[in-house]
Scaffold this active site. Structure first.
Site, PDB file in Angstrom:
ATOM      1  N   ASP A  78      18.880 -19.510  -8.441  1.00  0.00           N
ATOM      2  CA  ASP A  78      19.659 -20.308  -9.392  1.00  0.00           C
ATOM      3  C   ASP A  78      20.946 -19.606  -9.815  1.00  0.00           C
ATOM      4  O   ASP A  78      21.962 -20.257 -10.040  1.00  0.00           O
ATOM      5  CB  ASP A  78      18.825 -20.650 -10.623  1.00  0.00           C
ATOM      6  N   ASP A  79      20.898 -18.270  -9.924  1.00  0.00           N
ATOM      7  CA  ASP A  79      22.115 -17.548 -10.347  1.00  0.00           C
ATOM      8  C   ASP A  79      23.248 -17.812  -9.356  1.00  0.00           C
ATOM      9  O   ASP A  79      24.408 -17.884  -9.744  1.00  0.00           O
ATOM     10  CB  ASP A  79      21.866 -16.035 -10.400  1.00  0.00           C
ATOM     11  N   TYR A  96      15.345 -20.437 -24.386  1.00  0.00           N
ATOM     12  CA  TYR A  96      16.092 -19.781 -23.306  1.00  0.00           C
ATOM     13  C   TYR A  96      17.331 -19.122 -23.920  1.00  0.00           C
ATOM     14  O   TYR A  96      17.271 -18.659 -25.045  1.00  0.00           O
ATOM     15  CB  TYR A  96      16.401 -20.818 -22.205  1.00  0.00           C
ATOM     16  N   LYS A 121      12.536 -20.111 -18.430  1.00  0.00           N
ATOM     17  CA  LYS A 121      13.150 -21.005 -17.453  1.00  0.00           C
ATOM     18  C   LYS A 121      12.166 -22.101 -17.014  1.00  0.00           C
ATOM     19  O   LYS A 121      12.526 -23.267 -16.904  1.00  0.00           O
ATOM     20  CB  LYS A 121      13.612 -20.189 -16.244  1.00  0.00           C
ATOM     21  N   ASN A 132      30.544 -15.859 -19.627  1.00  0.00           N
ATOM     22  CA  ASN A 132      29.642 -15.863 -20.778  1.00  0.00           C
ATOM     23  C   ASN A 132      29.513 -14.444 -21.332  1.00  0.00           C
ATOM     24  O   ASN A 132      29.712 -13.492 -20.587  1.00  0.00           O
ATOM     25  CB  ASN A 132      28.245 -16.326 -20.336  1.00  0.00           C
ATOM     26  N   ARG A 150      18.590  -7.483 -13.527  1.00  0.00           N
ATOM     27  CA  ARG A 150      19.873  -7.943 -14.085  1.00  0.00           C
ATOM     28  C   ARG A 150      19.595  -9.147 -14.981  1.00  0.00           C
ATOM     29  O   ARG A 150      19.868 -10.283 -14.637  1.00  0.00           O
ATOM     30  CB  ARG A 150      20.825  -8.309 -12.931  1.00  0.00           C
ATOM     31  N   GLU A 192      15.284 -15.118  -9.653  1.00  0.00           N
ATOM     32  CA  GLU A 192      16.036 -15.170 -10.899  1.00  0.00           C
ATOM     33  C   GLU A 192      16.383 -13.772 -11.401  1.00  0.00           C
ATOM     34  O   GLU A 192      15.499 -12.914 -11.523  1.00  0.00           O
ATOM     35  CB  GLU A 192      15.162 -15.889 -11.944  1.00  0.00           C
ATOM     36  N   ASP A 193      17.647 -13.573 -11.696  1.00  0.00           N
ATOM     37  CA  ASP A 193      18.102 -12.329 -12.342  1.00  0.00           C
ATOM     38  C   ASP A 193      17.738 -11.048 -11.594  1.00  0.00           C
ATOM     39  O   ASP A 193      17.324 -10.048 -12.197  1.00  0.00           O
ATOM     40  CB  ASP A 193      17.618 -12.278 -13.800  1.00  0.00           C
TER      41      ASP A 193
HETATM   42  P1  NAI Z   1      30.752  -9.922 -11.234  1.00  0.00           P
HETATM   43  O1  NAI Z   1      30.740  -8.652 -12.011  1.00  0.00           O
HETATM   44  O2  NAI Z   1      30.076 -10.004  -9.915  1.00  0.00           O
HETATM   45  O3  NAI Z   1      32.292 -10.324 -10.987  1.00  0.00           O
HETATM   46  C1  NAI Z   1      33.334 -10.141 -11.898  1.00  0.00           C
HETATM   47  C2  NAI Z   1      34.650 -10.243 -11.128  1.00  0.00           C
HETATM   48  O4  NAI Z   1      35.724 -10.268 -12.050  1.00  0.00           O
HETATM   49  C3  NAI Z   1      34.915  -9.077 -10.179  1.00  0.00           C
HETATM   50  O5  NAI Z   1      35.414  -9.588  -8.961  1.00  0.00           O
HETATM   51  C4  NAI Z   1      36.006  -8.277 -10.885  1.00  0.00           C
HETATM   52  O6  NAI Z   1      36.873  -7.590 -10.003  1.00  0.00           O
HETATM   53  C5  NAI Z   1      36.747  -9.380 -11.594  1.00  0.00           C
HETATM   54  N1  NAI Z   1      37.532  -8.870 -12.715  1.00  0.00           N
HETATM   55  C6  NAI Z   1      37.165  -7.972 -13.650  1.00  0.00           C
HETATM   56  N2  NAI Z   1      38.195  -7.717 -14.468  1.00  0.00           N
HETATM   57  C7  NAI Z   1      39.227  -8.476 -14.049  1.00  0.00           C
HETATM   58  C8  NAI Z   1      40.549  -8.639 -14.475  1.00  0.00           C
HETATM   59  N3  NAI Z   1      41.021  -7.972 -15.520  1.00  0.00           N
HETATM   60  N4  NAI Z   1      41.344  -9.490 -13.800  1.00  0.00           N
HETATM   61  C9  NAI Z   1      40.878 -10.177 -12.747  1.00  0.00           C
HETATM   62  N5  NAI Z   1      39.608 -10.065 -12.291  1.00  0.00           N
HETATM   63  C10 NAI Z   1      38.809  -9.220 -12.935  1.00  0.00           C
HETATM   64  O7  NAI Z   1      30.215 -11.023 -12.224  1.00  0.00           O
HETATM   65  P2  NAI Z   1      29.599 -12.450 -11.866  1.00  0.00           P
HETATM   66  O8  NAI Z   1      28.134 -12.352 -11.675  1.00  0.00           O
HETATM   67  O9  NAI Z   1      30.407 -13.065 -10.790  1.00  0.00           O
HETATM   68  O10 NAI Z   1      29.791 -13.247 -13.249  1.00  0.00           O
HETATM   69  C11 NAI Z   1      31.077 -13.437 -13.790  1.00  0.00           C
HETATM   70  C12 NAI Z   1      31.018 -14.235 -15.088  1.00  0.00           C
HETATM   71  O11 NAI Z   1      30.672 -15.566 -14.798  1.00  0.00           O
HETATM   72  C13 NAI Z   1      30.015 -13.745 -16.142  1.00  0.00           C
HETATM   73  O12 NAI Z   1      30.638 -13.674 -17.399  1.00  0.00           O
HETATM   74  C14 NAI Z   1      28.957 -14.794 -16.155  1.00  0.00           C
HETATM   75  O13 NAI Z   1      28.434 -14.963 -17.457  1.00  0.00           O
HETATM   76  C15 NAI Z   1      29.741 -16.017 -15.737  1.00  0.00           C
HETATM   77  N6  NAI Z   1      28.860 -17.019 -15.158  1.00  0.00           N
HETATM   78  C16 NAI Z   1      28.795 -18.236 -15.769  1.00  0.00           C
HETATM   79  C17 NAI Z   1      27.928 -19.196 -15.322  1.00  0.00           C
HETATM   80  C18 NAI Z   1      27.878 -20.528 -15.993  1.00  0.00           C
HETATM   81  O14 NAI Z   1      28.497 -20.715 -16.983  1.00  0.00           O
HETATM   82  N7  NAI Z   1      27.141 -21.482 -15.478  1.00  0.00           N
HETATM   83  C19 NAI Z   1      27.034 -18.918 -14.216  1.00  0.00           C
HETATM   84  C20 NAI Z   1      27.223 -17.610 -13.603  1.00  0.00           C
HETATM   85  C21 NAI Z   1      28.105 -16.707 -14.079  1.00  0.00           C
END
Ligand code: NAI
Length: 549
Positions: A268-269, A103, A174, A408, A156, A245-246
C-alpha cells in the site's frame, strides 16, 4: 468454479463466561432474556437488556470522559477485544471521526509507546528465531480461513522509523479500516508482525521492550525468512492476499518485485499511494476538462512516493495511448540535487526511468517555466518548498494549475491550502497529504481534498476478497483511481473538492471495490464465477456491524 459467496463466522456454541469473552460473539448487555437463558448468562450481566444503539451511546459517553486520543485509542482497542460488533458499529457510525483514532495520527503514538501500554495481544508475531517453524506458528491462529493479511516488519512505521514489534499497531489499525471503510469481514483478516530484530537503540535498552533484543537481520537470512513466510501463508491460506506495510524502502521494493507476479499481493505504501494520487489527478481533470495524456507533472522529491506515483501516472497514460517512454517523459522529478536528468551520475536504479533528457537545473521555478507542468506534486518531506514564486509560476503557465503538496504530516506540507489558493488567485486545484480546513478566498469557499490512501486500499481489499483474485495488478490501481474520482459530485468539484467526502467513505469504497471487481472478472483473474450483479454482490458480502439473529 465456485460461486462468489463467502462464508464468514463459524457457528459456535459458546456458553457463560466463555461467550462473554469471545469478541466475535459477545453482545454484552444486548443479549436478550431468551439468549441469556439459553447460554447460561443469567446473573452474569446486569438485568437490563440494551439495544445496540444504547450501547453505542454509552461508548460515546465513555470516550468523552477520556483526556487524550491515546486513551481513546486504548479504550477502542479494548472494546475490539471485548465486543467486535459494537467496536465496528462505533467506527462505521462516524468514520471521519474514528479513522484518525484507530489509525494515523493516533496509531503512531500507540506504536511508539507499544511496550509501555501493551494489554491484550492481537494478531500474530512471527520471530526470526522461529525460522523453519513458521507453518507451525501460523497453525496456532484459530481461524482456518483467512483472506487478508497485513504484515509489517516494523522498520519504517509511518514517518517514525524503526519501532520493532511496536509496529503491530499498524496492521491492526489498517485491518480495522479494511472492515470499517469497505466492509471486509473482520474474521477473514489477520494482522502479522515479522520480528527480525530492531536497530532502535532506545528499544534495545528498554527492559519493557516486547520484541527480540537483537539487531535487524539483513541479506540472505532475511530474504529466506520472507520466502518461508510467503510459502507458509500460501500453504495454510491459499486464497489469502498479502499486503506489505511499512517495510524499509529497499525491502519493500524488492519484496514487491519478487512476489507481485507470483501471488496475490501488494504494497500500500507504494501502490496505494500512487493510486490515491492518480485519483486526485482524475478528479482535477474533471475540473479542468483536460485529458490525462496532455498533462505534464513536475515532482518535488524523487523518492519512493514520487517514483511510485510517476510510474502509475505513466501506466495510466499508456492505457490512453502513449508509449511508456513518452509517458515517463511527461513526469519529471526534482530532488535535493535538482532535476533528475540523464547526465546525473548519482541516480538510483529506481529513478533512472524518469531521468529527463534536459540540461542540469537546480531551480524549481526555472523548471516550471521551461517544462510547463500542468501539475506539481510535493513528496519531498520538506515544508514550504511550494513558495509564492512556485505557485505564481504555475498560475502563469496554467489556467487551473494542479498543486498537490502530499508530504506528511501537516508541518511538512510543501504549502498550505490558504497559500495555494491565495498565490494562484483562486485558480489552483488543490489536494494535500494531510488535511486542511476549508479556505475562504474572495468570497468563495474552497474545500481542500485529502489524498488519503484510505480511498484505495480498503476497496482494493474488498474487490480482491469478493473475486478471490489471483493477482493484484498495477492496472487495478488505475481502475480504482478512476472509480474514486468519478464519485465526486459536481457541487463538490465546484468547491474545489476532488476526492469524495470522508463521511461517505463506506459507500465510496464499495463502489470502487465493485469497479475493481468487474475488472478482475473481465481480466480472468477471479477464482469465483462472476455474479450477475457485481456491485450488489459486493454490498451483500460487506460486513455489517449488527448482532446476528
Ligand atoms: P523519500 O525520503 O524516499 O523521498 C524524499 C525525496 O525528497 C528525496 O528524493 C529527496 O532527495 C527529496 N528532497 C529532500 N529535500 C529536498 C529539497 N530540499 N528539494 C527537493 N527535493 C528534496 O520519502 P518518500 O517515502 O518518497 O515520502 C515523501 C513524502 O511523501 C513524505 O512526507 C510522506 O509522508 C509523503 N507521502 C504522502 C502520501 C499521501 O499523502 N498519500 C503517501 C506516501 C508518502
Amino acid at each position: 468454479m465456485p460461486n462468489a459467496t463467502i462464508k464468514t463466522k463459524t457457528a459456535v456454541k459458546l456458553k457463560g463466561q466463555q461467550l462473554l469473552r469471545d469478541a466475535d460473539h459477545n453482545r454484552g448487555s444486548a443479549f436478550t432474556q431468551e439468549q441469556r437463558q439459553a447460554a447460561g448468562l443469567e446473573g452474569l450481566l446486569p438485568p437490563a437488556v440494551d439495544t445496540l444503539d444504547l450501547q453505542i451511546a454509552r461508548v460515546h459517553t465513555q470516550l468523552d470522559m477520556l483526556d487524550s486520543d491515546l486513551q481513546r485509542y486504548l479504550f477502542l482497542m479494548d472494546l475490539q477485544s471485548r465486543n467486535q460488533t459494537l467496536f465496528y458499529a462505533i467506527l462505521m457510525g462516524d468514520p471521519a471521526r474514528f479513522m484518525p483514532l484507530v489509525y494515523t495520527p493516533t496509531v503512531g503514538e500507540a506504536c511508539q509507546k507499544f511496550d509501555h501500554v501493551f494489554r491484550a495481544s492481537r494478531g500474530l508475531y512471527l520471530p526470526i528465531t522461529a525460522k523453519g517453524r513458521l507453518q507451525e506458528l501460523l497453525a496456532n491462529w484459530p481461524q482456518k480461513d483467512i483472506r487478508f493479511i497485513v504484515v509489517t516488519d516494523g522498520e519504517r512505521i509511518l514517518g517514525l522509523g524503526d519501532l520493532g514489534v511496536g509496529g503491530m499497531g499498524i496492521p491492526v489499525g489498517k485491518l480495522a479500516l479494511y472492515t470499517a471503510v469497505a466492509g471486509v469481514p473482520p474474521d477473514l483478516t489477520l494482522p502479522i508482525t515479522l520480528d527480525v530484530g530492531t536497530n532502535n537503540e532506545d528499544l534495545l535498552h528498554d527492559p519493557l521492550y516486547l520484541g527480540l533484543k537483537q539487531p535487524r537481520v539483513r541479506g540472505k537470512a532475511y530474504d529466506d525468512f520472507i520466502a518461508e513466510f510467503v510459502d507458509a501463508v500460501q500453504t495454510r491460506y491459499p486464497k489469502c492476499c498479502l499486503q506489505w506495510e511499512d517495510f524499509a524502502n529497499f525491502n519493500a521494493v524488492s519484496i514487491l518485485k519478487t512476489y507481485q507476479d507470483k501471488i496475490c499481493t501488494y504494497n500500500d505504501d507504494i501502490q496505494g499511494t500512487a493510486g490515491v494520487a492518480l485519483a486526485g489527478i482524475y478528479g482535477a481533470l474533471r475540473i479542468s476538462g483536460q485529458k490525462l495524456t496532455d498533462q505534464r507533472f513536475l515532482f518535488m522529491g524523487a523518492g519512493s512516493a514520487a517514483t511510485g506515483i510517476a510510474e502509475l501516472i505513466s501506466q495510466a497514460m499508456v492505457m490512453e495511448g502513449l508509449t511508456i517512454k513518452e509517458a515517463r517523459a511527461r513526469n519529471a522529478l526534482f530532488d535535493i540535487n535538482g532535476l533528475v536528468e540523464s547526465s546525473r551520475k548519482d541516480l538510483a536504479e529506481f529513478q533512472k526511468p524518469f531521468a529527463l533528457k534536459h540540461k542540469p537545473c537546480t531551480s524549481f521555478v526555472d523548471m516550471i517555466n521551461d517544462f510547463k507542468p500542468t501539475g506539481i506534486i510535493g513528496v519531498s518531506t520538506v515544508p514550504k518548498l511550494f513558495n509564492q514564486a512556485v505557485i505564481q509560476a504555475m498560475a502563469a503557465v496554467n489556467e487551473r494549475p494542479i498543486v498537490f503538496p502530499y508530504s506528511n504530516p501537516t508541518s511538512r506540507s510543501e504549502c498550505t491550502a490558504q497559500e495555494a489558493y491565495q498565490w494562484s488567485d483562486g485558480q489552483a486545484i488543490f489536494a494535500s497529504g494531510s488535511p486542511f480546513d476549508p479556505v475562504t478566498f474572495k468570497n468563495k469557499t474552497f474545500i481542500p481534498g485529502q489524498g488519503n490512501n484510505v480511498y484505495i486500499f480498503p476497496a482494493m481489499g474488498m474487490a480482491v476478497l469478493a473475486t478471490e483474485s489471483t493477482r493484484v495488478t498495477e492496472q487495478m490501481f488505475i481502475v480504482a483511481a478512476k472509480a474514486v474520482a468519478e464519485q465526486v459530485t459536481q457541487e463538490e468539484l465546484d468547491a474545489g473538492l476532488i476526492y469524495p467526502p470522508q463521511s461517505q467513505i463506506l459507500d465510496a469504497s464499495l463502489h470502487t471495490a465493485a469497479r475493481v471487481a468487474h475488472y478482475i472478472f473481465d481480466q480472468g483473474l477471479a477464482r469465483v464465477k462472476k455474479p450477475k450483479d457485481v456491485e450488489l454482490h459486493i454490498r451483500q458480502t460487506a460486513y455489517k456491524p449488527v448482532y446476528d439473529q
